[in-house]
Motif scaffolding. Structure first.
Motif, PDB file in Angstrom:
ATOM      1  N   PRO A 139     -14.589  44.026  -8.738  1.00  0.00           N
ATOM      2  CA  PRO A 139     -14.247  45.258  -8.019  1.00  0.00           C
ATOM      3  C   PRO A 139     -14.941  45.295  -6.658  1.00  0.00           C
ATOM      4  CG  PRO A 139     -15.794  45.704  -9.820  1.00  0.00           C
ATOM      5  CD  PRO A 139     -15.359  44.274  -9.965  1.00  0.00           C
ATOM      6  N   ASP A 140     -14.345  46.026  -5.742  1.00  0.00           N
ATOM      7  CA  ASP A 140     -14.881  46.053  -4.379  1.00  0.00           C
ATOM      8  C   ASP A 140     -16.313  46.571  -4.332  1.00  0.00           C
ATOM      9  OD1 ASP A 140     -12.517  45.053  -3.443  1.00  0.00           O
ATOM     10  OD2 ASP A 140     -11.676  47.003  -2.915  1.00  0.00           O
ATOM     11  N   TRP A 141     -16.626  47.561  -5.174  1.00  0.00           N
ATOM     12  CA  TRP A 141     -17.977  48.126  -5.118  1.00  0.00           C
ATOM     13  C   TRP A 141     -19.029  47.121  -5.567  1.00  0.00           C
ATOM     14  CZ3 TRP A 141     -20.284  48.099  -9.876  1.00  0.00           C
ATOM     15  CH2 TRP A 141     -19.455  48.110 -11.006  1.00  0.00           C
ATOM     16  N   LEU A 142     -18.652  46.196  -6.492  1.00  0.00           N
ATOM     17  CA  LEU A 142     -19.606  45.178  -6.916  1.00  0.00           C
ATOM     18  C   LEU A 142     -19.743  44.101  -5.848  1.00  0.00           C
ATOM     19  CD1 LEU A 142     -21.494  43.920  -8.962  1.00  0.00           C
ATOM     20  CD2 LEU A 142     -19.507  42.978 -10.166  1.00  0.00           C
ATOM     21  N   SER A 143     -18.620  43.692  -5.255  1.00  0.00           N
ATOM     22  CA  SER A 143     -18.685  42.678  -4.188  1.00  0.00           C
ATOM     23  C   SER A 143     -19.523  43.165  -3.021  1.00  0.00           C
ATOM     24  CB  SER A 143     -17.267  42.337  -3.704  1.00  0.00           C
ATOM     25  OG  SER A 143     -16.504  41.752  -4.736  1.00  0.00           O
ATOM     26  N   ALA A 144     -19.390  44.464  -2.677  1.00  0.00           N
ATOM     27  CA  ALA A 144     -20.138  45.007  -1.549  1.00  0.00           C
ATOM     28  C   ALA A 144     -21.631  45.116  -1.834  1.00  0.00           C
ATOM     29  CB  ALA A 144     -19.577  46.382  -1.168  1.00  0.00           C
ATOM     30  N   ALA A 145     -22.002  45.156  -3.123  1.00  0.00           N
ATOM     31  CA  ALA A 145     -23.420  45.288  -3.482  1.00  0.00           C
ATOM     32  C   ALA A 145     -24.163  43.963  -3.459  1.00  0.00           C
ATOM     33  CB  ALA A 145     -23.551  45.928  -4.867  1.00  0.00           C
ATOM     34  N   LEU A 146     -23.443  42.845  -3.469  1.00  0.00           N
ATOM     35  CA  LEU A 146     -24.091  41.535  -3.523  1.00  0.00           C
ATOM     36  C   LEU A 146     -24.811  41.268  -2.206  1.00  0.00           C
ATOM     37  CD1 LEU A 146     -21.219  39.499  -5.228  1.00  0.00           C
ATOM     38  CD2 LEU A 146     -23.174  40.642  -6.310  1.00  0.00           C
ATOM     39  N   SER A 147     -26.109  41.036  -2.296  1.00  0.00           N
ATOM     40  CA  SER A 147     -26.944  40.826  -1.105  1.00  0.00           C
ATOM     41  C   SER A 147     -27.749  39.552  -1.278  1.00  0.00           C
ATOM     42  CB  SER A 147     -27.871  42.024  -0.879  1.00  0.00           C
ATOM     43  OG  SER A 147     -27.138  43.219  -0.705  1.00  0.00           O
ATOM     44  N   THR A 148     -27.033  38.448  -1.382  1.00  0.00           N
ATOM     45  CA  THR A 148     -27.664  37.165  -1.711  1.00  0.00           C
ATOM     46  C   THR A 148     -28.802  36.814  -0.765  1.00  0.00           C
ATOM     47  OG1 THR A 148     -25.581  36.347  -2.631  1.00  0.00           O
ATOM     48  CG2 THR A 148     -27.244  34.708  -2.009  1.00  0.00           C
ATOM     49  N   GLU A 149     -28.532  36.857   0.540  1.00  0.00           N
ATOM     50  CA  GLU A 149     -29.548  36.442   1.504  1.00  0.00           C
ATOM     51  C   GLU A 149     -30.776  37.344   1.452  1.00  0.00           C
ATOM     52  OE1 GLU A 149     -28.486  35.093   5.447  1.00  0.00           O
ATOM     53  OE2 GLU A 149     -26.376  35.212   4.920  1.00  0.00           O
ATOM     54  N   LEU A 150     -30.563  38.632   1.349  1.00  0.00           N
ATOM     55  CA  LEU A 150     -31.683  39.574   1.301  1.00  0.00           C
ATOM     56  C   LEU A 150     -32.571  39.274   0.103  1.00  0.00           C
ATOM     57  CD1 LEU A 150     -32.871  42.228   2.598  1.00  0.00           C
ATOM     58  CD2 LEU A 150     -31.638  43.441   0.804  1.00  0.00           C
ATOM     59  N   TRP A 151     -31.972  39.074  -1.058  1.00  0.00           N
ATOM     60  CA  TRP A 151     -32.754  38.869  -2.276  1.00  0.00           C
ATOM     61  C   TRP A 151     -33.454  37.515  -2.266  1.00  0.00           C
ATOM     62  CZ3 TRP A 151     -28.094  40.741  -5.725  1.00  0.00           C
ATOM     63  CH2 TRP A 151     -27.914  42.106  -5.521  1.00  0.00           C
ATOM     64  N   VAL A 152     -32.786  36.483  -1.799  1.00  0.00           N
ATOM     65  CA  VAL A 152     -33.429  35.170  -1.738  1.00  0.00           C
ATOM     66  C   VAL A 152     -34.597  35.191  -0.762  1.00  0.00           C
ATOM     67  CG1 VAL A 152     -33.130  32.779  -1.014  1.00  0.00           C
ATOM     68  CG2 VAL A 152     -31.418  33.831  -2.445  1.00  0.00           C
ATOM     69  N   LYS A 153     -34.417  35.839   0.381  1.00  0.00           N
ATOM     70  CA  LYS A 153     -35.481  35.871   1.385  1.00  0.00           C
ATOM     71  C   LYS A 153     -36.695  36.647   0.888  1.00  0.00           C
ATOM     72  CE  LYS A 153     -32.438  35.332   5.399  1.00  0.00           C
ATOM     73  NZ  LYS A 153     -31.839  36.022   6.572  1.00  0.00           N
ATOM     74  N   ILE A 154     -36.473  37.710   0.128  1.00  0.00           N
ATOM     75  CA  ILE A 154     -37.610  38.422  -0.466  1.00  0.00           C
ATOM     76  C   ILE A 154     -38.354  37.481  -1.413  1.00  0.00           C
ATOM     77  CG2 ILE A 154     -38.289  40.299  -2.021  1.00  0.00           C
ATOM     78  CD1 ILE A 154     -35.992  41.946  -0.853  1.00  0.00           C
ATOM     79  N   GLY A 155     -37.599  36.724  -2.216  1.00  0.00           N
ATOM     80  CA  GLY A 155     -38.229  35.732  -3.088  1.00  0.00           C
ATOM     81  C   GLY A 155     -38.998  34.684  -2.309  1.00  0.00           C
ATOM     82  N   LEU A 156     -38.485  34.310  -1.124  1.00  0.00           N
ATOM     83  CA  LEU A 156     -39.174  33.313  -0.301  1.00  0.00           C
ATOM     84  C   LEU A 156     -40.489  33.853   0.251  1.00  0.00           C
ATOM     85  CD1 LEU A 156     -36.179  31.761   1.647  1.00  0.00           C
ATOM     86  CD2 LEU A 156     -37.566  30.654  -0.096  1.00  0.00           C
ATOM     87  N   VAL A 157     -40.507  35.114   0.635  1.00  0.00           N
ATOM     88  CA  VAL A 157     -41.772  35.709   1.091  1.00  0.00           C
ATOM     89  C   VAL A 157     -42.784  35.682  -0.051  1.00  0.00           C
ATOM     90  CG1 VAL A 157     -42.895  37.827   1.896  1.00  0.00           C
ATOM     91  CG2 VAL A 157     -40.687  37.141   2.860  1.00  0.00           C
ATOM     92  N   LEU A 158     -42.337  36.037  -1.253  1.00  0.00           N
ATOM     93  CA  LEU A 158     -43.239  36.008  -2.408  1.00  0.00           C
ATOM     94  C   LEU A 158     -43.635  34.587  -2.763  1.00  0.00           C
ATOM     95  CD1 LEU A 158     -41.661  38.739  -4.740  1.00  0.00           C
ATOM     96  CD2 LEU A 158     -43.478  38.977  -3.044  1.00  0.00           C
ATOM     97  N   LEU A 159     -42.758  33.608  -2.479  1.00  0.00           N
ATOM     98  CA  LEU A 159     -43.103  32.208  -2.722  1.00  0.00           C
ATOM     99  C   LEU A 159     -44.341  31.803  -1.930  1.00  0.00           C
ATOM    100  CD1 LEU A 159     -42.397  29.392  -3.915  1.00  0.00           C
ATOM    101  CD2 LEU A 159     -40.917  29.047  -1.934  1.00  0.00           C
ATOM    102  N   GLY A 160     -44.541  32.422  -0.781  1.00  0.00           N
ATOM    103  CA  GLY A 160     -45.714  32.128   0.026  1.00  0.00           C
ATOM    104  C   GLY A 160     -47.019  32.368  -0.709  1.00  0.00           C
ATOM    105  N   THR A 161     -47.015  33.271  -1.708  1.00  0.00           N
ATOM    106  CA  THR A 161     -48.248  33.546  -2.456  1.00  0.00           C
ATOM    107  C   THR A 161     -48.645  32.375  -3.352  1.00  0.00           C
ATOM    108  OG1 THR A 161     -47.071  34.580  -4.328  1.00  0.00           O
ATOM    109  CG2 THR A 161     -47.688  36.008  -2.490  1.00  0.00           C
ATOM    110  N   SER A 162     -47.715  31.453  -3.617  1.00  0.00           N
ATOM    111  CA  SER A 162     -48.032  30.309  -4.471  1.00  0.00           C
ATOM    112  C   SER A 162     -48.114  28.999  -3.699  1.00  0.00           C
ATOM    113  CB  SER A 162     -46.989  30.174  -5.594  1.00  0.00           C
ATOM    114  OG  SER A 162     -45.698  29.949  -5.066  1.00  0.00           O
ATOM    115  N   VAL A 163     -47.769  29.022  -2.415  1.00  0.00           N
ATOM    116  CA  VAL A 163     -47.913  27.827  -1.579  1.00  0.00           C
ATOM    117  C   VAL A 163     -49.311  27.872  -0.968  1.00  0.00           C
ATOM    118  CG1 VAL A 163     -47.019  26.527   0.386  1.00  0.00           C
ATOM    119  CG2 VAL A 163     -45.454  27.751  -1.104  1.00  0.00           C
ATOM    120  N   ILE A 164     -50.264  27.293  -1.660  1.00  0.00           N
ATOM    121  CA  ILE A 164     -51.670  27.378  -1.280  1.00  0.00           C
ATOM    122  C   ILE A 164     -52.041  26.140  -0.462  1.00  0.00           C
ATOM    123  CG2 ILE A 164     -54.026  27.673  -2.107  1.00  0.00           C
ATOM    124  CD1 ILE A 164     -52.103  30.000  -2.720  1.00  0.00           C
TER     125      ILE A 164
END
Length: 431
Positions: A139-164
């Motif tokens: 459905p259109d409302w589900l397609s519009a909610a998908l924010s792949t880049e935003l969510w991956v980039k947040i994970g990448l910022v958090l990945l920095g906490t384990s790259v010591i």
């Protein structure tokens, strides 16, 4: 409830923050809240027999931990939509669906039989997303909610906490030397192959970075640096994740057949496989010594991500695709050049580096020990949410259509070269 098919558009006044600055703000907010003492426990998804689902996974305390993670990620997703002035209604409706599918993936990945195969949760997230996205019309409302880049980039910022940085330095310079040699040689080969196959320039840059640096993370960083097409980015990410599965399972077996030492095996796996999760899973199959080296090499490539993103920003700005004056195809002045470089630089890399420096050199070990499990679990959850979203957005017909066959061949040829040249470098440095 009925949802109109015509959705509200993004606010024409523009976002409060760009996507990258939104990611930096939200990623560092999660870290700051955790350091302030608001720690969301990491839920457990491991189970063997169905009866353990009730006694372990669905135990009241574990369900509260899952609900706690849902509350955090839901709030952050809504805050991201608000900062970007995207319709909140679609995120309110769509995010719980993506979260539910992701929890199903985590449940499957937690099964002991499947876990013994060293299949990462993101593989199940991608598979479930692909199944739903290709078997049903979203459905259109589900397609519009998908924010792949935003969510991956947040994970990448958090990945920095384990790259010591300290861990990498303790292991010596060999991992960084290999990472540098692999990145340079494979990137230029992939770029050359893609150009020979007449792949368009945006897709060429994303493919070359994904194969040579660190897979999904590098593709996203490159897309941010060149302001690339999100559909092309989704295509590259899908290629990375799909090819990572057979490589993850077959390369440890190949290393054993070739009689490689654990050190060479680890360096080969870490320098070749494009996703951190798959590197860890593959390294685990090869043994503890191989796992350690593979992780160090992969982290070394992750550290080079910020440098590579900046270099790509410079290249793109000084080509006709990045010039400020399309009429002359030349930058309009020194200040304009640096302004455009800064504009195209992927700002979320700053969040990644800031988190890594904070956890490497500033925080005491006791504080890190207190928050690391929670942040690592949230990092993995953001990645899993993003991969579910990628699956929902990706259609197999698009991957194999005539327009995509040339980039597919470019990716596979470059990956084959990556496997060979990385083995040679690993053997020289670690053999």
């Amino acid at each position: 409830m009925s949802v109109p098919t015509t959705l509200p558009q993004t606010d024409r006044r523009g976002p409060f923050l760009t996507e990258d600055w939104t990611v930096v703000a939200l990623g560092l907010l999660i870290i700051a809240v955790s350091l302030a003492g608001v720690i969301v426990p990491a839920p457990a998804f491991g189970w063997n027999h169905p009866s353990e689902l009730l006694t372990k996974v669905f135990a009241p305390g574990n369900l509260l931990a899952v609900l706690g993670q849902f509350a955090v990620t839901y709030s952050i997703a809504l805050a991201g939509a608000a900062l970007l002035r995207k319709p909140l209604r679609t995120m309110l409706l769509g995010f719980p669906v993506v979260f539910g599918l992701t929890i199903l993936a985590l449940l499957l990945a937690g099964n002991k039989t499947l876990k013994d195969l060293n299949l990462e949760a993101v593989i199940f997230s991608l598979t479930i997303g692909l199944a739903v996205g290709n078997l049903a019309r979203l459905p259109d409302w589900l397609s519009a909610a998908l924010s792949t880049e935003l969510w991956v980039k947040i994970g990448l910022v958090l990945l920095g906490t384990s790259v010591i940085f300290g861990d990498i330095l303790k292991a010596g310079s060999l991992g960084l030397i290999q990472a540098l040699l692999v990145v340079l040689s494979v990137w230029y080969f992939a770029f050359w192959v893609a150009k020979r196959l007449r792949v368009d320039e945006e897709l060429t840059m994303m493919l070359a970075s994904a194969v040579s640096i660190c897979g999904v993370s590098a593709a996203i960083a490159t897309s941010g640096a060149i302001q690339g097409d999100s559909k092309k980015l989704s295509y590259v990410i899908s290629l990375v994740l799909i090819t990572a599965i057979p490589m993850m399972l077959l390369m440890p077996w190949a290393a054993q057949g070739l009689g490689l030492s654990p050190e060479v095996t680890g360096a080969w796996l870490g320098g070749t496989i494009d996703t951190t999760g798959a590197v860890v899973a593959s390294g685990s199959l090869a043994g503890e010594a191989a796992l350690k080296i593979s992780t160090i090499v992969k982290f070394s490539q992750n550290v080079l991500l910020g440098v590579a993103a900046f270099a790509i920003s410079l290249y793109w700005t000084y080509t006709k695709k990045g010039t400020a004056n399309p009429a002359t195809q030349q930058p309009t002045g020194t200040s304009a050049q640096f302004g455009l470089i800064w504009e195209r630089f992927p700002k979320f890399i700053l969040g990644f580096v800031a988190a890594s420096l904070l956890f490497s050199f500033v925080l005491p070990s006791t504080t890190i020990a207190t928050v690391k499990d929670s942040l690592k679990s949230l990092q993995g959850l953001w990645f899993a949410l993003a991969f579910t979203s990628i699956g929902l957005e990706t259609r197999f017909a698009d991957l194999i259509n005539a327009d995509n066959r040339r980039p597919l061949w470019a990716f596979l040829i470059a990956q084959g070269f990556n496997i060979i040249i990385t083995l040679a470098i690993a053997y020289v440095l670690f053999g």
